[in-house]
Scaffold this motif. Structure first.
Motif, mmCIF file in Angstrom:
data_model
loop_
_atom_site.group_PDB
_atom_site.id
_atom_site.type_symbol
_atom_site.label_atom_id
_atom_site.label_comp_id
_atom_site.label_asym_id
_atom_site.label_seq_id
_atom_site.Cartn_x
_atom_site.Cartn_y
_atom_site.Cartn_z
ATOM 1 N N LYS A 297 0.836 -1.208 0.000
ATOM 2 C CA LYS A 297 0.000 0.000 0.000
ATOM 3 C C LYS A 297 0.865 1.250 0.000
ATOM 4 O O LYS A 297 0.472 2.305 -0.502
ATOM 5 N N ASP A 298 2.092 1.147 0.539
ATOM 6 C CA ASP A 298 2.993 2.290 0.555
ATOM 7 C C ASP A 298 3.554 2.598 -0.826
ATOM 8 O O ASP A 298 4.037 3.704 -1.065
ATOM 9 N N VAL A 299 3.507 1.631 -1.739
ATOM 10 C CA VAL A 299 3.953 1.871 -3.111
ATOM 11 C C VAL A 299 3.026 2.874 -3.795
ATOM 12 O O VAL A 299 3.462 3.705 -4.599
ATOM 13 N N PHE A 300 1.742 2.817 -3.446
ATOM 14 C CA PHE A 300 0.736 3.614 -4.142
ATOM 15 C C PHE A 300 0.128 4.719 -3.289
ATOM 16 O O PHE A 300 -0.741 5.446 -3.754
ATOM 17 N N GLY A 301 0.559 4.837 -2.039
ATOM 18 C CA GLY A 301 -0.009 5.858 -1.164
ATOM 19 C C GLY A 301 -1.426 5.542 -0.745
ATOM 20 O O GLY A 301 -2.249 6.438 -0.536
ATOM 21 N N VAL A 302 -1.715 4.257 -0.578
ATOM 22 C CA VAL A 302 -3.044 3.810 -0.175
ATOM 23 C C VAL A 302 -2.975 3.383 1.292
ATOM 24 O O VAL A 302 -2.035 2.709 1.707
ATOM 25 N N SER A 303 -3.964 3.773 2.079
ATOM 26 C CA SER A 303 -3.982 3.380 3.486
ATOM 27 C C SER A 303 -4.851 2.160 3.739
ATOM 28 O O SER A 303 -4.885 1.637 4.850
ATOM 29 N N PHE A 304 -5.550 1.704 2.711
ATOM 30 C CA PHE A 304 -6.417 0.529 2.817
ATOM 31 C C PHE A 304 -5.574 -0.722 2.569
ATOM 32 O O PHE A 304 -4.865 -0.820 1.572
ATOM 33 N N ASP A 305 -5.639 -1.708 3.460
ATOM 34 C CA ASP A 305 -4.814 -2.914 3.328
ATOM 35 C C ASP A 305 -5.321 -3.828 2.213
ATOM 36 O O ASP A 305 -6.480 -4.275 2.258
ATOM 37 N N PRO A 306 -4.491 -4.159 1.226
ATOM 38 C CA PRO A 306 -4.876 -5.182 0.244
ATOM 39 C C PRO A 306 -4.696 -6.584 0.812
ATOM 40 O O PRO A 306 -4.200 -6.745 1.932
ATOM 41 N N TRP A 307 -5.035 -7.594 0.009
ATOM 42 C CA TRP A 307 -5.228 -8.938 0.559
ATOM 43 C C TRP A 307 -4.293 -10.002 -0.015
ATOM 44 O O TRP A 307 -4.412 -11.170 0.328
ATOM 45 N N ASN A 308 -3.429 -9.625 -0.939
ATOM 46 C CA ASN A 308 -2.350 -10.522 -1.386
ATOM 47 C C ASN A 308 -2.862 -11.834 -1.980
ATOM 48 O O ASN A 308 -2.658 -12.905 -1.401
ATOM 49 N N GLY A 309 -3.509 -11.756 -3.131
ATOM 50 C CA GLY A 309 -4.047 -12.968 -3.729
ATOM 51 C C GLY A 309 -3.452 -13.348 -5.065
ATOM 52 O O GLY A 309 -2.634 -14.263 -5.169
ATOM 53 N N SER A 310 -3.826 -12.655 -6.124
ATOM 54 C CA SER A 310 -3.566 -13.116 -7.487
ATOM 55 C C SER A 310 -2.149 -12.815 -7.951
ATOM 56 O O SER A 310 -1.444 -11.986 -7.382
ATOM 57 N N ALA A 311 -1.759 -13.508 -9.026
ATOM 58 C CA ALA A 311 -0.406 -13.366 -9.575
ATOM 59 C C ALA A 311 -0.409 -13.720 -11.048
ATOM 60 O O ALA A 311 -1.316 -14.392 -11.547
ATOM 61 N N CYS A 312 0.621 -13.245 -11.725
ATOM 62 C CA CYS A 312 0.818 -13.601 -13.132
ATOM 63 C C CYS A 312 1.326 -15.035 -13.235
ATOM 64 O O CYS A 312 2.162 -15.468 -12.434
#
Length: 564
Positions: A297-312
């Motif tokens: 979230k610090d990469v994008f300046g977002v304070s909302f926690d993402p959930w770490n799921g999908s990938a290439c």
């Protein structure tokens, strides 16, 4: 139907249209929260009619990019992205089942598109049942086209679906499925009859004349894949005629850069886009949350926690030319930094997103394994979803449909296979601005094999207490892509339409020399091949078990049995 009509009048539309639910396609009752004014002779203006479309737009957004929606189900089963089991826990087996093509009637993803599509269909039917609205030709054409779009999604996913065009039905009515041929003909007829009455005016979020052209083109493009026992080349010609209208009228122009169509601002390239708003229409577009680990979230300046799921999928990641700017425009990988350029650390270690992944399961993927998608603009702030304009149809798609059909037909109405190669070259130029010589694509390259190194690739094992992989078993097979007909074009579709609900359709439409389609006939990361060219049951999904239980008139799709 202006931009603010879609959002600000949406709530009015939902209240006026009422609450219409058809989660299992059995309950056709309605609850109206308002009455038509006057003595019944009142005629709505087009603005007043448009204000009643709010529930339709809401259901389109939810169907497409709501949790476990059409976007997900169209991509998770393909060879570009995956949501592996994460070794820290979380991310249910349904994602693994989709990726491995172990489809069964209790996969949660089967719920969202069915539920939201039939809600949208019923909303269209309710408005069309009202004489004050159906007497307006343009409104009728718009509603029929919206309804056809919902049916197109259901048809694509399930093929054997109920079709209703009114809510004026007996209280105990339970619909039956129509044949695929009936539904195909119905959708085409609805759009063909409606298209001449639709506006050619270009407005954000509006399904106009050109959107109808694209919907027809999609129906024609996929005909032979949907009806493999009754191929008919005429449909490729019909698809070209539809996209030629879009291309030649000049109402849309190609974006100058690849990321523009996926931005908050939208794009002059987008023919029909689903408009999301964190304030007015917040569900959907949770790409950031679904893909990134919390620390990012610090990469994008977002304070909302993402959930770490999908990938290439690593094999797909390796297909990119090193000078193709779409790779970095689509994926985040490597050491991650915050917005001030500082390296991010987790327990003293650099946060490094590696393209490599252990396995789809057993043990799955580590916390920072897998490149992550950032194609759609991620807004800073305390929000879980962004205000993106998500393209459902865009001009690049129209060009690619034309190129594919020209190659399949060997030319059409004076245009040749070389014209198809010129189209692909034109699209590639914006991804190879610094290496224009690499933008060139020849007919031979497009008609040749795929560069995708197909085959099973996983490193399975068990994790010890320190999360080190033990009892390692490396699974490696090589199938390559040389046996894919038009494999070069299939690659181009992958690089251009990574996460746009395309890949499942494309893999089913493209065939191998052994008669299998690529969707079934190839193996890739975590997914084994089905090499029986006569087995097409996986081309469509089963019907959700809850829907079967609710309506005894529904029959499960061929090849599927009881719930797993």
């Amino acid at each position: 139907m202006k931009y603010n009509t879609i959002f600000k009048k949406g709530a009015v539309g939902i209240l006026f249209a009422g609450s219409i639910l058809l989660g299992s396609c059995t309950d056709l009752s309605e609850t109206l929260y308002s009455e038509l004014p006057g003595d019944g002779s009142y005629e709505f203006t087009e603005t007043e009619i448009a204000a009643q479309y709010g529930v339709i737009y809401d259901r389109l957004r939810d169907m497409y990019d709501g949790w476990e929606g059409y976007m997900d189900i169209s991509q998770e089963c393909g060879d570009l992205i995956m949501t592996p089991y994460r070794t820290y826990g979380g991310w249910g087996a349904q994602y693994v089942s989709l990726h491995k093509h172990e489809f069964h009637p209790t996969i949660n993803h089967l719920y969202r598109p069915w539920y939201s599509c039939y809600q949208g269909i019923n909303s269209c039917n309710q408005l069309l049942d009202d004489g004050t609205i159906s007497s307006n030709e343009r409104a009728t054409a718009e509603l029929r086209t919206f309804r056809a779009l919902f049916y197109y999604v259901l048809f694509d996913l399930h093929r054997n679906i109920p079709v209703t065009t009114t809510l004026k039905l007996p209280a105990d009515y339970m619909p039956k499925q129509e044949t695929p041929q009936f539904t195909f003909d119905f959708i085409v007829k609805e759009v063909e009859e409606s298209k001449p009455l639709l506006t050619k005016e270009v407005e954000k979020g509006q399904l106009n004349y050109y959107g109808a052209c694209m919907l027809l083109a999609k129906m024609y493009l996929n005909h032979d894949a949907w009806f493999p026992d009754a191929p008919d080349n005429k449909y490729y010609g019909l698809a070209i005629e539809q996209v030629n209208e879009v291309i030649n009228d000049g109402a849309y122009t190609l974006a100058e850069n690849y990321r523009e169509p996926f931005s908050v601002a939208g794009s002059k390239e987008n023919i029909f886009e689903l408009m999301y708003s964190n304030k007015y229409a917040g569900h959907g577009t949770n790409h950031f949350c679904k893909w990134f680990p919390a620390i990012c979230k610090d990469v994008f300046g977002v304070s909302f926690d993402p959930w770490n799921g999908s990938a290439c999928v690593p094999q797909f990641f390796d297909t990119y030319d090193e000078d193709d700017t779409r790779k970095a425009d689509t994926w985040k990988w490597g050491v991650q930094r915050d917005q001030q350029g500082n390296i991010l650390y987790d327990n003293g270690k650099e946060v490094n997103l590696t393209p490599e992944v252990w396995a789809i399961e057993k043990p799955g993927a580590g916390d920072y394994q897998g490149a992550r998608l950032w194609l759609y603009e991620i807004q800073p702030g305390n929000i879980g979803t962004s205000d993106d304009n998500v393209p459902f149809f865009r001009l690049t798609d129209a060009y690619f449909i034309k190129a594919e059909c020209l190659l399949r037909l060997g030319g059409y109405n004076g245009e040749t296979e070389q014209d198809a190669a010129d189209i692909v070259t034109m699209i590639r130029r914006r991804a190879f601005k610094n290496n224009p010589e690499k933008a060139l694509r020849t007919v031979a390259q497009l008609k040749g094999g795929s560069v995708y190194d197909y085959g099973l690739r996983e490193t399975q094992g068990t994790l010890d207490d320190d999360k080190n992989l033990t009892n390692v078993e490396v699974i490696t097979t090589h199938e390559g892509g040389d046996d894919i007909i038009l494999g070069g074009l299939l690659d181009e579709l992958a690089w251009e339409f990574v996460y746009e609900h395309h890949r499942r359709q494309d893999l089913i439409r493209f065939k191998m020399t052994n008669g299998c389609n690529v969707f079934n006939g190839k193996s890739w990361f975590g997914k084994s091949a089905n090499t029986n060219p006569n087995d097409h049951h996986l081309d469509i999904f089963p019907i959700l078990q809850d829907n079967l239980d609710a309506n005894p008139n529904l029959v499960q799709n061929p090849g599927y049995t009881t719930a797993k």
